[in-house]
Design a protein around this motif. Structure first.
Motif, PDB file in Angstrom:
ATOM      1  N   MET A 230      35.921  52.120  48.156  1.00 32.30           N
ATOM      2  CA  MET A 230      36.889  51.026  48.187  1.00 32.30           C
ATOM      3  C   MET A 230      36.580  50.045  47.059  1.00 32.30           C
ATOM      4  N   SER A 231      37.597  49.567  46.400  1.00 31.47           N
ATOM      5  CA  SER A 231      37.430  48.647  45.281  1.00 31.47           C
ATOM      6  C   SER A 231      37.030  47.268  45.778  1.00 31.47           C
ATOM      7  N   GLU A 232      36.267  46.578  44.975  1.00 33.34           N
ATOM      8  CA  GLU A 232      35.784  45.244  45.294  1.00 33.34           C
ATOM      9  C   GLU A 232      36.883  44.209  45.016  1.00 33.34           C
ATOM     10  N   MET A 233      37.055  43.273  45.976  1.00 34.92           N
ATOM     11  CA  MET A 233      38.015  42.188  45.806  1.00 34.92           C
ATOM     12  C   MET A 233      37.338  40.883  46.215  1.00 34.92           C
ATOM     13  N   THR A 234      37.656  39.811  45.496  1.00 39.38           N
ATOM     14  CA  THR A 234      37.077  38.507  45.811  1.00 39.38           C
ATOM     15  C   THR A 234      38.156  37.433  45.719  1.00 39.38           C
ATOM     16  N   ILE A 235      38.009  36.427  46.575  1.00 35.59           N
ATOM     17  CA  ILE A 235      38.892  35.257  46.534  1.00 35.59           C
ATOM     18  C   ILE A 235      38.162  34.150  45.799  1.00 35.59           C
ATOM     19  N   ARG A 236      38.892  33.475  44.934  1.00 37.78           N
ATOM     20  CA  ARG A 236      38.345  32.335  44.197  1.00 37.78           C
ATOM     21  C   ARG A 236      39.462  31.344  43.923  1.00 37.78           C
ATOM     22  N   LYS A 237      39.084  30.142  43.515  1.00 35.97           N
ATOM     23  CA  LYS A 237      40.096  29.162  43.098  1.00 35.97           C
ATOM     24  C   LYS A 237      40.696  29.610  41.772  1.00 35.97           C
TER      25      LYS A 237
ATOM     26  N   GLU B  57      38.812  44.340  41.338  1.00 40.34           N
ATOM     27  CA  GLU B  57      37.973  44.731  40.198  1.00 40.34           C
ATOM     28  C   GLU B  57      38.713  45.604  39.193  1.00 40.34           C
ATOM     29  N   THR B  58      39.734  46.327  39.622  1.00 39.22           N
ATOM     30  CA  THR B  58      40.489  47.199  38.717  1.00 39.22           C
ATOM     31  C   THR B  58      41.773  46.552  38.236  1.00 39.22           C
ATOM     32  N   TYR B  59      42.548  45.967  39.157  1.00 37.71           N
ATOM     33  CA  TYR B  59      43.872  45.445  38.832  1.00 37.71           C
ATOM     34  C   TYR B  59      43.895  43.997  38.376  1.00 37.71           C
TER      35      TYR B  59
END
Length: 149
Positions: A1-8, A54-56
């Motif tokens: 599974m691709s890594e995703m993060t929330i940020r401002k 991380e990809t898109y």
């Protein structure tokens, strides 16, 4: 599974925010989006969060802001939420909304409100599915002050 993060959000996010806004039906030029984002980022009673894949790259954004009205206690309101069509139904919208809810709690708001157009039935189901209650229907009216000058 691709890594995703929330940020401002950052000003460098203006172009991907434009693309996402267009998917929602609100096209914007990068220059205008950058100006809007800059103004919003300077106001501590507003926050914009993005989900970065991380990809898109940036695959979703949400804008939350405080509302202070004479007729009601202050509340936080969602100004907009969009998730890239390629990434919908992956929990991104829910995670972005939870970030807004946390921001609202920390800012002292007891309610988060979201308005959704009558035609956006999928969005209505989404909000109900993450715990939001439908409280009223309304119509929106504008007066174009730039017309007939």
């Amino acid at each position: 599974m691709s890594e995703m993060t929330i940020r401002k959000a950052q000003l460098s996010d203006a172009l991907p925010l434009c693309g996402l806004s267009e998917q929602l039906g609100y096209p914007a030029e990068e220059r205008l989006m950058r100006e809007r984002l800059s103004r919003i980022m300077q106001d501590t009673d507003h926050a914009v969060f993005v989900m970065e894949h991380e990809t898109y790259g940036v695959v979703g954004w949400v804008h939350v802001h405080g509302r202070h009205l004479l007729e009601s206690d202050p509340f936080a309101e969602i100004g907009g939420l969009v998730v890239d069509q390629r990434c919908q139904r992956m929990g991104i919208g829910k995670q972005l909304m939870r970030s807004c809810e946390q921001w609202a709690r920390e800012a002292g708001y007891g309610i988060v409100r979201v308005r959704s157009g009558a035609q956006r039935t999928d969005a209505h189901a989404f909000y109900k599915g993450i715990g939001y209650e439908h409280v009223k229907a309304q119509q929106v009216f504008n007066l174009n002050l730039n017309a007939n000058r």
